[in-house]
Design a protein around this motif. Sequence first.
Motif, short mmCIF file in Angstrom:
data_model
loop_
_atom_site.label_atom_id
_atom_site.label_comp_id
_atom_site.label_asym_id
_atom_site.label_seq_id
_atom_site.Cartn_x
_atom_site.Cartn_y
_atom_site.Cartn_z
N ALA A 37 85.41 5.66 -46.01
CA ALA A 37 84.90 5.98 -44.67
C ALA A 37 85.46 5.05 -43.61
O ALA A 37 85.57 5.42 -42.45
N ASP A 38 85.79 3.79 -43.96
CA ASP A 38 86.30 2.86 -42.97
C ASP A 38 87.71 3.20 -42.56
O ASP A 38 88.10 2.99 -41.41
N ALA A 39 88.49 3.72 -43.49
CA ALA A 39 89.89 4.02 -43.19
C ALA A 39 90.07 5.41 -42.62
O ALA A 39 91.03 5.67 -41.92
N ALA A 40 89.15 6.35 -42.94
CA ALA A 40 89.32 7.73 -42.50
C ALA A 40 88.32 8.05 -41.40
O ALA A 40 87.17 7.63 -41.46
N PRO A 41 88.71 8.80 -40.38
CA PRO A 41 87.77 9.17 -39.31
C PRO A 41 86.70 10.12 -39.83
O PRO A 41 86.84 10.74 -40.88
N GLN A 42 85.61 10.25 -39.05
CA GLN A 42 84.51 11.12 -39.46
C GLN A 42 84.88 12.57 -39.21
O GLN A 42 85.49 12.91 -38.19
N LEU A 43 84.53 13.44 -40.15
CA LEU A 43 84.80 14.87 -40.02
C LEU A 43 83.75 15.50 -39.13
O LEU A 43 82.56 15.22 -39.27
N GLN A 44 84.18 16.38 -38.22
CA GLN A 44 83.27 17.05 -37.30
C GLN A 44 83.64 18.52 -37.24
O GLN A 44 84.78 18.90 -37.50
N ASP A 45 82.62 19.34 -36.89
CA ASP A 45 82.91 20.75 -36.67
C ASP A 45 83.36 20.94 -35.22
O ASP A 45 83.57 19.97 -34.49
N ARG A 46 83.47 22.19 -34.78
CA ARG A 46 84.01 22.45 -33.46
C ARG A 46 83.05 22.04 -32.34
O ARG A 46 83.45 21.90 -31.19
N GLU A 47 81.78 21.91 -32.66
CA GLU A 47 80.81 21.48 -31.65
C GLU A 47 80.57 19.98 -31.68
O GLU A 47 79.68 19.47 -31.00
N GLU A 59 105.56 6.43 -29.90
CA GLU A 59 105.95 6.66 -31.29
C GLU A 59 105.05 5.88 -32.25
O GLU A 59 104.71 6.36 -33.33
N GLU A 60 104.66 4.64 -31.86
CA GLU A 60 103.79 3.85 -32.74
C GLU A 60 102.43 4.53 -32.91
O GLU A 60 101.87 4.60 -34.00
N ALA A 61 101.88 5.07 -31.80
CA ALA A 61 100.58 5.74 -31.88
C ALA A 61 100.68 7.02 -32.71
O ALA A 61 99.79 7.34 -33.51
N GLN A 62 101.75 7.76 -32.58
CA GLN A 62 101.92 8.97 -33.36
C GLN A 62 102.04 8.67 -34.86
O GLN A 62 101.44 9.36 -35.70
N ALA A 63 102.80 7.60 -35.17
CA ALA A 63 102.92 7.23 -36.58
C ALA A 63 101.58 6.78 -37.15
O ALA A 63 101.20 7.15 -38.27
N ALA A 64 100.82 5.98 -36.37
CA ALA A 64 99.52 5.53 -36.85
C ALA A 64 98.56 6.72 -37.01
O ALA A 64 97.78 6.78 -37.98
N ALA A 65 98.62 7.70 -36.10
CA ALA A 65 97.74 8.87 -36.21
C ALA A 65 98.06 9.68 -37.46
O ALA A 65 97.17 10.14 -38.18
N ARG A 66 99.34 9.86 -37.75
CA ARG A 66 99.72 10.62 -38.94
C ARG A 66 99.26 9.92 -40.23
O ARG A 66 98.80 10.55 -41.17
N VAL A 67 99.41 8.58 -40.25
CA VAL A 67 98.97 7.84 -41.44
C VAL A 67 97.48 7.98 -41.64
O VAL A 67 96.99 8.20 -42.77
N ARG A 68 96.69 7.86 -40.56
CA ARG A 68 95.23 7.95 -40.66
C ARG A 68 94.80 9.35 -41.09
O ARG A 68 93.90 9.53 -41.91
N LYS A 69 95.43 10.39 -40.55
CA LYS A 69 95.07 11.77 -40.92
C LYS A 69 95.44 12.06 -42.38
O LYS A 69 94.70 12.74 -43.11
N LYS A 70 96.58 11.54 -42.80
CA LYS A 70 96.97 11.75 -44.20
C LYS A 70 96.02 11.04 -45.14
O LYS A 70 95.65 11.56 -46.19
N ALA A 71 95.58 9.81 -44.75
CA ALA A 71 94.62 9.10 -45.59
C ALA A 71 93.29 9.84 -45.65
O ALA A 71 92.63 9.91 -46.69
N ALA A 72 92.88 10.43 -44.53
CA ALA A 72 91.63 11.19 -44.52
C ALA A 72 91.74 12.44 -45.40
O ALA A 72 90.82 12.81 -46.11
N ARG A 73 92.89 13.11 -45.36
CA ARG A 73 93.05 14.31 -46.16
C ARG A 73 93.10 14.00 -47.65
O ARG A 73 92.65 14.78 -48.49
N GLN A 74 93.64 12.86 -48.03
CA GLN A 74 93.74 12.49 -49.43
C GLN A 74 92.48 11.82 -49.95
O GLN A 74 92.44 11.40 -51.10
N GLY A 75 91.44 11.68 -49.14
CA GLY A 75 90.16 11.17 -49.64
C GLY A 75 90.03 9.68 -49.58
O GLY A 75 89.55 9.04 -50.53
N ALA A 76 90.46 9.05 -48.47
CA ALA A 76 90.28 7.60 -48.33
C ALA A 76 88.84 7.29 -48.03
O ALA A 76 88.00 8.16 -47.79
#
Length: 499
Positions: free
Chosen positions: A200-210, A181-198
């Motif tokens: 580069a240190d706080a948000a993971p790098q965006l990649q295409d399907r390859e 549950e802790e990992a799931q909560a941390a993953a959701r927070v990080r993805k939400k921060a990335a979507r809202q434009g955090a």
Amino acid sequence: MVKHREILRLAAMGVGQSGIAYSYGCAQSTVSDVLRAARAHQLTWPLPEEMDDAAIRAAIYPKESRKSRDKAAIDHERIASELMRRGMTMSLLWSECCDEAVARGERPCMRSAFCRERRDWARRRDVRMRIERKPAETMRVDWVGEVVDPDAGEALKACASAACLPYSSCLCAEGFCRTGEEAQAAARVRKKAARQGADADAAPQLQDREGRPRRAREGALGGRRRRRRLPARQRVLRELRQREQRPRGGRGAMAGESTMDKMHQMRLSVMARACREREEAPGISEMGFDERLAMIVDAEWDARRVGKRMRLLRQAGFPGPDANAGGVRCDDGRKPDRAQMLEPSNCGWVHNHRNVIVTGASGAGKTWVSNALGVAACNAFYTVRYTRLPEPLGELAVFKDADWLKQRKKYIKCDLLIIDDWLLEKVESNEAREITEVIEARDRTGSLVLRSQLALSAWHAELGSGAMADAVIDRVVYKSHVIHIEGEESMRKRMGGIG
């Protein structure tokens, strides 16, 4: 749907084809086809009561019901496979289908019906599911398999949380040691921060399907959003607000001149002049922006309404545009009912498509009363046209049929038609027919004001004492307000002071 029964009834009354077409909103060629088919099958008026439009159509068009049975079938599966070939078009396929249908002895379909049935078939078999949401509004998050260390190349015992945007297909992944549950909560927070434009240190790098780095789309995951260009009126209001916040003189004055030019280009000259006048008025700086804006908008609104009212009065063509219902004289001997005259001046009868008839002796003031009603309608922003009955009858004698149809439209399209000198002399049969068609076309779309010296009981004889006279009286008299002015002495004599 074509009203076959009503077309045959009006034709039996003597109404022309153009009048029937105007009455029921159909083409004159449709009326001609119905009458020609009825004569070919010896179908005449009167008809039995149980014979409706469907029965009449089946009687005069017996072959129409068999058309659909002779129509060639379309092989949609073969057409779909043929369209996948290079250079194949719908026109070529339609031509091939027509040739095959003729060879089989069947009736080919029209190209429009062929394309329409093809579109309907493709729409029924379409299995695509469009995502009904905005870009970057949601993310698809899931846990994936083993994670490979990019430096050492060995598989790590970790779980990766991956998120994907449906529209842009941008991927965002992050590794965790477990899926609790802790990992799931941390993953959701990080993805939400990335979507809202955090950052580069706080948000993971965006990649295409390859797995290649990819730049976020504009407006998604914090990408730069392009500014939307505002409409012209909103830009003017924005500049007015900016002008309110700038100091007087210098650059603010130049922006004010630019705003005035834009107002003139948008034909808001009254608004620009009012803005200039209010700027120099004392105490204007103490007023808020909304109050100042309301003042200049009211000035433009009032000026446009006054201009529209003057244009309607000019286009109506009144001989006396200064007439008004309140100026009617109630002298002894005339006995006009002032309440009866003031009641139609509120123009409710124009809105309800009713009529007004003004009768009286010559010189009793009928023209003044009818013009006063027309002026009141113009003040209520209704389109009005004034004419004397001899004028359209004279145009009927001069113009040809096509030219007369164009001239007749100006007597039909206005909201209120005022006809002076109504039935001043007896009309001919062709003139009575044209009068009937004009009144029939205006029966449900406009109002009439008729001014006549004759009593209502004498109208039938002046119109020819036939079916045309019955049609006119039925459509005019029984839905009209009647104003009768008594007295034999002429108002011109009273106003002129001649004893």
